[in-house]
Each structure stands twice: as structure tokens, then as C-alpha cells.
Design a protein around this motif. Sequence first.
Motif, mmCIF file in Angstrom:
data_model
loop_
_atom_site.group_PDB
_atom_site.id
_atom_site.type_symbol
_atom_site.label_atom_id
_atom_site.label_comp_id
_atom_site.label_asym_id
_atom_site.label_seq_id
_atom_site.Cartn_x
_atom_site.Cartn_y
_atom_site.Cartn_z
ATOM 1 N N PRO A 99 -20.209 -17.369 -5.662
ATOM 2 C CA PRO A 99 -20.128 -15.923 -5.471
ATOM 3 C C PRO A 99 -21.496 -15.353 -5.105
ATOM 4 N N GLY A 100 -21.537 -14.532 -4.058
ATOM 5 C CA GLY A 100 -22.808 -13.970 -3.606
ATOM 6 C C GLY A 100 -22.624 -13.239 -2.294
ATOM 7 N N ASN A 101 -23.705 -13.071 -1.556
ATOM 8 C CA ASN A 101 -23.648 -12.345 -0.296
ATOM 9 C C ASN A 101 -22.807 -13.106 0.726
ATOM 10 N N GLY A 102 -21.778 -12.441 1.252
ATOM 11 C CA GLY A 102 -20.910 -13.051 2.249
ATOM 12 C C GLY A 102 -19.833 -13.953 1.688
ATOM 13 N N THR A 103 -19.669 -13.963 0.367
ATOM 14 C CA THR A 103 -18.639 -14.786 -0.273
ATOM 15 C C THR A 103 -17.868 -13.933 -1.279
ATOM 16 N N PRO A 104 -16.690 -14.382 -1.717
ATOM 17 C CA PRO A 104 -15.907 -13.577 -2.663
ATOM 18 C C PRO A 104 -16.618 -13.428 -4.006
ATOM 19 N N VAL A 105 -16.663 -12.194 -4.492
ATOM 20 C CA VAL A 105 -17.267 -11.927 -5.799
ATOM 21 C C VAL A 105 -16.275 -11.301 -6.775
ATOM 22 N N TRP A 106 -15.142 -10.826 -6.271
ATOM 23 C CA TRP A 106 -14.140 -10.213 -7.143
ATOM 24 C C TRP A 106 -12.800 -10.193 -6.433
ATOM 25 N N PHE A 107 -11.721 -10.211 -7.236
ATOM 26 C CA PHE A 107 -10.360 -10.142 -6.719
ATOM 27 C C PHE A 107 -9.617 -9.090 -7.531
ATOM 28 N N GLU A 108 -8.716 -8.363 -6.874
ATOM 29 C CA GLU A 108 -8.080 -7.249 -7.579
ATOM 30 C C GLU A 108 -6.642 -7.047 -7.107
ATOM 31 N N LEU A 109 -5.771 -6.826 -8.077
ATOM 32 C CA LEU A 109 -4.396 -6.425 -7.802
ATOM 33 C C LEU A 109 -4.269 -4.940 -8.093
ATOM 34 N N ALA A 110 -3.943 -4.160 -7.070
ATOM 35 C CA ALA A 110 -3.590 -2.756 -7.253
ATOM 36 C C ALA A 110 -2.071 -2.698 -7.342
ATOM 37 N N SER A 111 -1.564 -2.331 -8.520
ATOM 38 C CA SER A 111 -0.134 -2.479 -8.788
ATOM 39 C C SER A 111 0.560 -1.142 -8.996
ATOM 40 N N ALA A 112 1.805 -1.094 -8.544
ATOM 41 C CA ALA A 112 2.623 0.092 -8.778
ATOM 42 C C ALA A 112 3.023 0.216 -10.244
ATOM 43 N N ASP A 113 2.910 -0.869 -11.008
ATOM 44 C CA ASP A 113 3.234 -0.850 -12.436
ATOM 45 C C ASP A 113 2.221 -1.744 -13.149
ATOM 46 N N HIS A 114 1.133 -1.142 -13.580
ATOM 47 C CA HIS A 114 0.037 -1.890 -14.180
ATOM 48 C C HIS A 114 0.494 -2.759 -15.340
ATOM 49 N N ASP A 115 1.232 -2.179 -16.284
ATOM 50 C CA ASP A 115 1.610 -2.916 -17.488
ATOM 51 C C ASP A 115 2.533 -4.087 -17.168
ATOM 52 N N ALA A 116 3.471 -3.869 -16.251
ATOM 53 C CA ALA A 116 4.373 -4.955 -15.869
ATOM 54 C C ALA A 116 3.605 -6.085 -15.190
ATOM 55 N N ALA A 117 2.605 -5.732 -14.389
ATOM 56 C CA ALA A 117 1.797 -6.755 -13.724
ATOM 57 C C ALA A 117 1.005 -7.568 -14.742
ATOM 58 N N ILE A 159 -6.755 -6.036 -12.661
ATOM 59 C CA ILE A 159 -5.502 -5.358 -12.309
ATOM 60 C C ILE A 159 -5.692 -3.875 -12.571
ATOM 61 N N THR A 160 -5.398 -3.070 -11.578
ATOM 62 C CA THR A 160 -5.478 -1.626 -11.702
ATOM 63 C C THR A 160 -4.170 -1.013 -11.225
ATOM 64 N N GLY A 161 -3.903 0.206 -11.652
ATOM 65 C CA GLY A 161 -2.721 0.894 -11.162
ATOM 66 C C GLY A 161 -3.003 1.601 -9.855
ATOM 67 N N LEU A 162 -1.998 1.680 -8.991
ATOM 68 C CA LEU A 162 -2.148 2.488 -7.780
ATOM 69 C C LEU A 162 -2.298 3.954 -8.160
ATOM 70 N N PRO A 163 -3.056 4.726 -7.378
ATOM 71 C CA PRO A 163 -3.207 6.156 -7.676
ATOM 72 C C PRO A 163 -1.853 6.865 -7.711
ATOM 73 N N THR A 164 -1.753 7.855 -8.562
ATOM 74 C CA THR A 164 -0.526 8.642 -8.648
ATOM 75 C C THR A 164 -0.164 9.222 -7.280
ATOM 76 N N GLY A 165 1.071 9.036 -6.878
ATOM 77 C CA GLY A 165 1.526 9.555 -5.588
ATOM 78 C C GLY A 165 1.249 8.648 -4.408
ATOM 79 N N SER A 166 0.595 7.517 -4.645
ATOM 80 C CA SER A 166 0.285 6.605 -3.547
ATOM 81 C C SER A 166 1.569 6.029 -2.954
ATOM 82 N N GLU A 167 1.582 5.908 -1.638
ATOM 83 C CA GLU A 167 2.711 5.284 -0.949
ATOM 84 C C GLU A 167 2.460 3.802 -0.661
ATOM 85 N N ASP A 168 1.293 3.308 -1.089
ATOM 86 C CA ASP A 168 0.993 1.892 -0.884
ATOM 87 C C ASP A 168 1.888 1.024 -1.756
#
Length: 276
Positions: free
Chosen positions: A151-169, A209-218
Amino acid sequence: MATSRTTGTTPDEKERATPARPRSYGRGEPAWIELSVRDTERAAGFYRRLFGWEHNRPAGERMSFGVLEGERVAGFRPMSDDDRGSARWSVYLATQDLEGTVTAAESAGATVLVAPRSASSWGRLAIVSDPTDGEVGLWEAEILKGVQAAPGNGTPVWFELASADHDAAVDFYTDVLDWECRELERDEAGDGDGTYTVLGDAPDGGAGITGLPTGSEDRSHWSVYFGTPDTDASVRRVVEIGGAVVSEPRDTPHGRLAAVADDQGGVFHLMGPTSD
């Protein structure tokens, strides 16, 4: 249009090209990333100009690799003719029992999009849609253990799931992939008012894992963050070489972040030091 520097690898050289002590991944850890794209040569040129990746295409293989300082960072895979979407980054989580993990995922409410299959002699893969509609890959390593660049410059340093249902994820990844999770306090999590859950305590190559913003259509989706010494300069460079800004740079407790798209529409994130 920039062209990439491409090197070839014969099938017999595959194993010799693997580091003597390959970086390995435990069950459920983000292990590999892959860009599905129309034009792999063009994609390789973009990421060479942005991150300095070399392009390695093994002889007789559809998949090729982005390589930094001799270590594999990511895969490039040509999209099928019937795939009408834009380029997209995929995240693969490690498993040592692909069939067992897919069975557990289905039992926990996931939909199998790609059944377990061989990826040549590199390993075996499957793709599922978790119960919150987040598409994620599963990787059982053979020759290709996963991302080998640190992990460093030009390589993956973090991964994230933005979920419509945080707790279920969180429940899904805990049950199926044995994630040991912890929730961040709101001042640790940065902007937004939702709960942020991280995998374990390791800062390198971790996931959240984070929740999608309220009202997001993603729809729920996984993202990859690449390290950079200067987020704003990297964003400017993305635009210079044909990409686009998805979200402007902003300071957070975890660094200065931005979301961008490459010149074929593949969205990814940048993470660098804060501006102060």
C-alpha cells in the motif's frame, strides 16, 4: 493518445514472475482489483501516465496486469461485446474455499452472478451480489496471490462498500467471511452522520462499510482508494489525461480524498495527506 509499455510473459514464466515471498491474504480480506474496460491498452496508458504503472500482458491471456516497481497492482480485463456499461473497478475478497464461501453467501441472501470458475492458472473466482445489491468478487488464489505491491502511492490503500443497508451489509460480511468488525466514532469517521464500520485493526489494505447518503439513487457498490502524495495534483493530472472529477478533494480524518473517473469511465478514489 498515449500508448502503454507492454511486456509479455509466457505461461512457463508465470510462476517465475511471482515474488519469492508473495504477499498473502486471509479469509475475507480485499486481495485483488480488476478493471473491466473496452480498451485495455488505452486503460494501461492512462494509469501509466497517472501512477507510473507498467503494462504486462502474459502470452495467450485475455487478462493483463498493471505493475509498479515489479509488483502486480491490478488486472485489466476486456469487457464482453454484450456488456454495454462503462468501465468499472471490481474488488475481490480472499477465500481459501471458493465453493463453500459461495454456498454460504447464497444462504445469507446473496445472488450468484458468476459461478465459481477457473481464471487460467492464476486462481479461481466467483462474483456475487450481496443482500444489499453490492457486487463483489471472491478470489481463491493459485499463482496470483493478490495485489503484491505494498500500500502506498499509486497502489490500493483502502477499500470501501457504500451500502444501501449498512447493518445488513455488516451482518453479511461478518457471517459469510468471518469479518471482525469495529465501528468508528463519528469524529473518526469523518463527514456524514452514518455509522462507519471497519474490518479489523490493520491500517494497510483494510476495508470499511458505510451507508449511502440519505436520498441517494446510487446502488450499493465497492470502491478502491489509491494512495497519492498530493490529492489535488493527482486530480488535476486525471483531468489533463482525459479523466473527470466525480467529487472534489476534501479533507477528512483519514486524509484528503477525491473521487475521479478514468478516460473510459472507471470510477476510483484518491487518498493523500490533508492540505494543512
